[in-house]
Design a protein around this motif. Sequence first.
Motif, PDB file in Angstrom:
ATOM      1  N   GLY A  17      -9.009  -1.007  14.752  1.00 17.57           N
ATOM      2  CA  GLY A  17      -8.351  -2.290  14.537  1.00 17.57           C
ATOM      3  C   GLY A  17      -6.984  -2.441  15.147  1.00 17.57           C
ATOM      4  O   GLY A  17      -6.072  -2.967  14.501  1.00 17.57           O
ATOM      5  N   SER A  18      -6.819  -2.014  16.410  1.00 19.45           N
ATOM      6  CA  SER A  18      -5.511  -2.176  17.055  1.00 19.45           C
ATOM      7  C   SER A  18      -5.634  -2.188  18.567  1.00 19.45           C
ATOM      8  O   SER A  18      -6.637  -1.742  19.130  1.00 19.45           O
ATOM      9  CB  SER A  18      -4.549  -1.058  16.635  1.00 19.45           C
ATOM     10  OG  SER A  18      -4.944   0.183  17.181  1.00 19.45           O
ATOM     11  N   LEU A  19      -4.595  -2.704  19.216  1.00 22.04           N
ATOM     12  CA  LEU A  19      -4.367  -2.541  20.647  1.00 22.04           C
ATOM     13  C   LEU A  19      -3.115  -1.695  20.807  1.00 22.04           C
ATOM     14  O   LEU A  19      -2.145  -1.878  20.066  1.00 22.04           O
ATOM     15  CB  LEU A  19      -4.132  -3.883  21.340  1.00 22.04           C
ATOM     16  CG  LEU A  19      -5.187  -4.975  21.216  1.00 22.04           C
ATOM     17  CD1 LEU A  19      -4.679  -6.272  21.868  1.00 22.04           C
ATOM     18  CD2 LEU A  19      -6.493  -4.545  21.855  1.00 22.04           C
ATOM     19  N   THR A  20      -3.134  -0.763  21.768  1.00 22.98           N
ATOM     20  CA  THR A  20      -1.940   0.017  22.098  1.00 22.98           C
ATOM     21  C   THR A  20      -1.466  -0.407  23.475  1.00 22.98           C
ATOM     22  O   THR A  20      -2.223  -0.340  24.441  1.00 22.98           O
ATOM     23  CB  THR A  20      -2.223   1.526  22.083  1.00 22.98           C
ATOM     24  OG1 THR A  20      -2.730   1.909  20.802  1.00 22.98           O
ATOM     25  CG2 THR A  20      -0.947   2.309  22.362  1.00 22.98           C
ATOM     26  N   VAL A  21      -0.201  -0.857  23.558  1.00 21.36           N
ATOM     27  CA  VAL A  21       0.369  -1.340  24.809  1.00 21.36           C
ATOM     28  C   VAL A  21       1.333  -0.288  25.350  1.00 21.36           C
ATOM     29  O   VAL A  21       2.303   0.084  24.680  1.00 21.36           O
ATOM     30  CB  VAL A  21       1.112  -2.672  24.611  1.00 21.36           C
ATOM     31  CG1 VAL A  21       1.625  -3.214  25.948  1.00 21.36           C
ATOM     32  CG2 VAL A  21       0.211  -3.698  23.922  1.00 21.36           C
ATOM     33  N   VAL A  22       1.044   0.198  26.567  1.00 21.54           N
ATOM     34  CA  VAL A  22       1.858   1.237  27.206  1.00 21.54           C
ATOM     35  C   VAL A  22       2.518   0.654  28.451  1.00 21.54           C
ATOM     36  O   VAL A  22       1.838   0.112  29.319  1.00 21.54           O
ATOM     37  CB  VAL A  22       1.001   2.462  27.580  1.00 21.54           C
ATOM     38  CG1 VAL A  22       1.791   3.433  28.458  1.00 21.54           C
ATOM     39  CG2 VAL A  22       0.496   3.163  26.324  1.00 21.54           C
ATOM     40  N   GLN A  23       3.839   0.778  28.520  1.00 22.38           N
ATOM     41  CA  GLN A  23       4.590   0.297  29.678  1.00 22.38           C
ATOM     42  C   GLN A  23       4.752   1.414  30.702  1.00 22.38           C
ATOM     43  O   GLN A  23       5.133   2.541  30.361  1.00 22.38           O
ATOM     44  CB  GLN A  23       5.975  -0.176  29.249  1.00 22.38           C
ATOM     45  CG  GLN A  23       6.811  -0.773  30.371  1.00 22.38           C
ATOM     46  CD  GLN A  23       6.427  -2.206  30.711  1.00 22.38           C
ATOM     47  OE1 GLN A  23       6.354  -3.045  29.827  1.00 22.38           O
ATOM     48  NE2 GLN A  23       6.192  -2.492  31.986  1.00 22.38           N
TER      49      GLN A  23
END
Length: 344
Positions: A271-277
């Motif tokens: 139940g999540s999105l992980t955003v990596v820069q």
Amino acid sequence: MQSLRFLLIILLLPALIACTTHHKLPSTAQFQLIKKTSVAGDGFWDYLTVDAETRTLYLSHGSEVVVLNADTHALLAKMSGKGVHGVTMVPDLKIGFITNGAANTVSVFDALTFEKTAEIPVGKNPDAAVYDPFTHQLFIFCADSDEATVIDPAGMKVVGTVALGGAPEAGVTDGKGHIYVNLEDKSEIVAFDAKTLKVLRHIALGPGEEPTGLAIDAKNGLLFSACHNQLMIVLDANTGKILANLPIGKGVDGLVFDADRQIAISSNGAGSLTVVQEISLTAFLVVQTVTTERGARTIALDTKTHHVFTATAQYGETPPPTAENPEPRPKIVPGTFKVLEYGA
């Protein structure tokens, strides 16, 4: 004083050039839910695909592909299939391909009318696929025969196979003649030549285990691999050197890379999105964890709006395991399938 200033400029010039050519600060924009739309049908789902130019969203959904308008989510069409995994577009020819995992075939359809035009036998359990604009060939990754079936889309025929040495998941192209694909059971990425179909190397993912989603920063030669032990592995596509490993959510399946914003986004089934820069060629940072819904494990990027789509449904009871099905999936609550759109 002027000579001192000149000396400082000379000393700082390399750092200034590096900062302006690639380095950037983490994105301040935060992803949030833009739209949620119910979709009819009660089957399981897998990949989503966005055709950014035609503003079309394709959802795999059991025995069919649901086609929506990417902006309004209005229903455009439904196309039948057998154990559908996903859709891959061939923009040059204005056609698309559906992987039918339960039939060991791919279906060809017209991208304007959504009418099916051909059925092509491939390897066992065709799953993910990637179109390579460099060779104008389509690579179908067959999970149960450890191979890629190579199709000439113009001729609509199989022109070769690639023995991968493991069970393939998602694959990507660098647009320069190289294909990369995750091997889930080997915890590796295999690289092969798109022209000769020769395997070039197997790249161990180190701490990463059971990779599923794969994305590429083709401009900078970086691969991002999403692994089931809650790690995103970043590596140099040319050397195979691991550059970073970052924490992500549980139950990952999908991964995309937004080249304009220099961010990788994993969709995690818990139940999540992980955003990596991507801050530089060697520096990467988790900048946001977005709460989604349980089961939203696959993802598609709209390169025009920079929004991402995922899909899920409500889960019911899990049937008891049997000899034929030792790991049964939970039942889907009828009428609860939906698509979720997130934007920043």
